[in-house]
Scaffold this motif. Structure first.
Motif, mmCIF file in Angstrom:
data_model
loop_
_atom_site.group_PDB
_atom_site.id
_atom_site.type_symbol
_atom_site.label_atom_id
_atom_site.label_comp_id
_atom_site.label_asym_id
_atom_site.label_seq_id
_atom_site.Cartn_x
_atom_site.Cartn_y
_atom_site.Cartn_z
ATOM 1 N N LEU A 21 0.826 -1.206 0.000
ATOM 2 C CA LEU A 21 0.000 0.000 0.000
ATOM 3 C C LEU A 21 0.862 1.259 0.000
ATOM 4 C CD1 LEU A 21 -2.773 1.379 0.188
ATOM 5 C CD2 LEU A 21 -2.618 1.152 2.681
ATOM 6 N N PHE A 22 1.829 1.318 0.918
ATOM 7 C CA PHE A 22 2.668 2.507 1.016
ATOM 8 C C PHE A 22 3.660 2.598 -0.156
ATOM 9 C CE2 PHE A 22 0.966 2.425 5.256
ATOM 10 C CZ PHE A 22 0.865 3.763 5.590
ATOM 11 N N SER A 23 4.103 1.437 -0.671
ATOM 12 C CA SER A 23 4.968 1.454 -1.838
ATOM 13 C C SER A 23 4.219 1.992 -3.055
ATOM 14 C CB SER A 23 5.488 0.047 -2.137
ATOM 15 O OG SER A 23 6.328 -0.413 -1.107
ATOM 16 N N LEU A 24 2.949 1.607 -3.175
ATOM 17 C CA LEU A 24 2.139 2.109 -4.277
ATOM 18 C C LEU A 24 1.947 3.624 -4.193
ATOM 19 C CD1 LEU A 24 -0.622 -0.623 -4.718
ATOM 20 C CD2 LEU A 24 1.020 0.142 -6.442
ATOM 21 N N GLU A 25 1.822 4.134 -2.977
ATOM 22 C CA GLU A 25 1.690 5.582 -2.806
ATOM 23 C C GLU A 25 2.951 6.293 -3.299
ATOM 24 O OE1 GLU A 25 0.438 6.755 1.105
ATOM 25 O OE2 GLU A 25 -1.028 5.127 1.239
ATOM 26 N N ALA A 26 4.099 5.700 -3.018
ATOM 27 C CA ALA A 26 5.353 6.283 -3.499
ATOM 28 C C ALA A 26 5.418 6.230 -5.022
ATOM 29 C CB ALA A 26 6.538 5.528 -2.903
ATOM 30 N N VAL A 27 4.994 5.094 -5.599
ATOM 31 C CA VAL A 27 4.998 4.963 -7.055
ATOM 32 C C VAL A 27 4.033 5.962 -7.693
ATOM 33 C CG1 VAL A 27 4.428 3.410 -8.960
ATOM 34 C CG2 VAL A 27 5.729 2.558 -7.016
ATOM 35 N N MET A 28 2.891 6.193 -7.025
ATOM 36 C CA MET A 28 1.920 7.179 -7.524
ATOM 37 C C MET A 28 2.552 8.564 -7.601
ATOM 38 S SD MET A 28 -1.154 5.921 -8.151
ATOM 39 C CE MET A 28 -2.114 4.431 -7.823
ATOM 40 N N LEU A 29 3.326 8.923 -6.583
ATOM 41 C CA LEU A 29 4.005 10.218 -6.587
ATOM 42 C C LEU A 29 4.996 10.300 -7.758
ATOM 43 C CD1 LEU A 29 4.741 10.621 -2.758
ATOM 44 C CD2 LEU A 29 3.075 11.913 -4.100
ATOM 45 N N GLY A 30 5.730 9.219 -7.951
ATOM 46 C CA GLY A 30 6.682 9.192 -9.065
ATOM 47 C C GLY A 30 5.990 9.269 -10.409
ATOM 48 N N LEU A 31 4.856 8.560 -10.545
ATOM 49 C CA LEU A 31 4.114 8.577 -11.802
ATOM 50 C C LEU A 31 3.573 9.971 -12.109
ATOM 51 C CD1 LEU A 31 2.837 7.051 -14.180
ATOM 52 C CD2 LEU A 31 0.875 6.547 -12.699
ATOM 53 N N LEU A 32 3.001 10.619 -11.098
ATOM 54 C CA LEU A 32 2.460 11.967 -11.300
ATOM 55 C C LEU A 32 3.551 12.943 -11.731
ATOM 56 C CD1 LEU A 32 -0.023 12.362 -8.292
ATOM 57 C CD2 LEU A 32 -0.596 12.434 -10.715
#
Length: 434
Positions: A348-359
């Motif tokens: 869950l928290f790793s996905l949040e980090a990936v979301m930031l990178g994607l944005l």
């Protein structure tokens, strides 16, 4: 929690603290913007160089000459060589201008043709044009360059001379269109061009050729005709009127066409064989390779600054997620108490980090494409207007995708520490957290 629910939850949690998220995304944006723009710069310039290489000569054609001695390479005085010939006039149109090299003879051509991997050898016949003229207009000094096998000149109008045709054909440079009296490039196509050359006793000879096309300016000589073999032979014969036939087999260089298909290793093997035989072979790519090396070096340095920006942004991701973990301690405890495993919490928290990178990477790439396209178009009309066909900043979809994935990977690594801390949280202690 299903995987799709995990992604949806991560996306929603990303914007819990909008200000913190925006600042982190902006930090990633700077790195993504710079990486996309610098890669676009390298792609645009290298693409232009590749197009120029194809317009000058094919990748499987070597320009072969006698090997340069150590003294010649260092600029030391050279002993007189009665077999030397002019190689490339430095002032086209003026007799005697240029440098000299040891001449290739018909025997040399036969020896080169016998080297494994070489299919055909054609000597480069040096032609010194006095002037060119259309109708009764002004006379202009030009150079001359014959077509090389596989060459595809960049044209603004018409077609390239047909090398296999018996008719005398030439393509004129764009810089001569207006001086010769044509209204535009298309108007020049089909017209007759008078070419003057002089024999050894300065008797002028006029040769008429049909203009088949107009070449664009690039790295090549902007005042040089592109001739087919028939025209080159006619000019060479006129220029050497009265010269004994046994004195004509002296050439500065020759074009050696390799057997196709060829690989880089096969080309290197032929070059080595030529060197062992006392010759020197070089492709057009070799001659322009320095340009690409310099451009790649500049892009690499600029990319280094972009990576530094991304590393700084990764600390922002760590800080953002660590604060998020602390603020959501009770929530983490509740999720684990309800049966969510540590792996799911980490994801869950790793996905949040990936979301930031994607944005950050997507926004950076989109803005870079917009800015780069506008800047490239403006420079093409102003500063680089003399280099038609140059798109200074060009974007390769694969390069952009690679950059985005790399930034997301950096974001994932940056988020792994906070995610691991959240995964290790004790549900009982977390529920007691105030």
């Amino acid at each position: 929690m299903k995987s799709i629910d995990l992604v949806a939850t991560a996306a929603a949690n990303t914007f819990r603290s909008k200000t913190r998220t925006i600042l982190t995304v902006l930090a990633i944006f700077v790195g993504a913007f710079t990486l996309t723009l610098t890669n676009g710069l390298g792609t645009g310039i290298n693409r232009f160089i590749d197009d120029t290489v194809s317009s000058i000569g094919a990748a499987d054609v070597l320009t072969v000459s006698k090997a340069v001695t150590a003294g010649a390479a260092s600029g030391a005085p050279q002993t007189y060589d009665p077999d030397s010939v002019a190689a490339g006039a430095t002032d086209p149109g003026r007799p005697g201008a240029g440098t000299t090299v040891s001449a290739l003879t018909d025997a040399d051509l036969d020896e080169i043709a016998a080297i494994p991997g070489i299919e055909r050898v054609v000597p480069a016949k040096a032609v010194q044009i006095d002037y060119v003229q259309h109708a009764d207009g002004e006379r202009y000094v030009v150079g001359a360059g014959a077509l090389i096998g596989g060459q595809t000149p960049q044209l603004s109008a018409g077609t390239a001379p047909t090398d296999s045709a018996d008719a005398l054909e030439t393509a004129i440079p764009a810089s001569l269109v207006e001086p010769l009296g044509f209204s535009d490039a298309a108007d020049a196509v089909g017209a007759t061009l008078t070419i003057a050359v002089s024999d050894p006793v300065r008797t002028p000879h006029l040769v008429e050729a049909t203009i088949t096309g107009v070449t664009e300016a690039a790295f090549t000589n902007t005042t040089s005709l592109t001739t087919n073999t028939a025209l080159e032979d006619a000019l060479f014969a006129a220029q050497n009127t009265g010269v004994p036939p046994d004195q004509l087999d002296r050439y500065a260089s020759a074009s050696a066409t390799l057997a196709t298909p060829t690989t880089a290793d096969e080309i290197d093997a032929v070059k080595t064989a030529l060197t062992d035989a006392g010759y020197f072979g070089q492709t057009v790519s070799d001659q322009l390779g320095t340009f690409k090396a310099v451009i790649d070096g500049i892009v690499l340095v600029l990319n280094a600054f972009a990576v530094i920006a991304l590393l700084a942004a990764s600390f922002g991701i760590v800080n953002t997620l660590l604060m998020s973990v602390q603020e959501r301690t009770r929530e983490i405890g509740l999720m684990k108490a309800m049966g969510m495993g540590s792996g799911r919490v980490f994801s869950l928290f790793s996905l949040e980090a990936v979301m930031l990178g994607l944005l950050g990477s997507v926004i950076g790439a989109v803005v870079a494409i917009g800015v780069g396209t506008a800047v490239s178009a403006q420079l093409g009309q102003t500063l680089f207007s003399d280099l038609p066909g140059l798109q200074l900043i060009a974007f390769d979809p694969l390069s952009i995708l690679t950059t985005t994935v790399a930034i997301m990977a950096i974001a994932f690594l940056a988020g792994s520490l906070p995610a691991a801390r959240a995964a290790r949280a004790d549900p009982v202690e977390s529920l007691r957290y105030e």
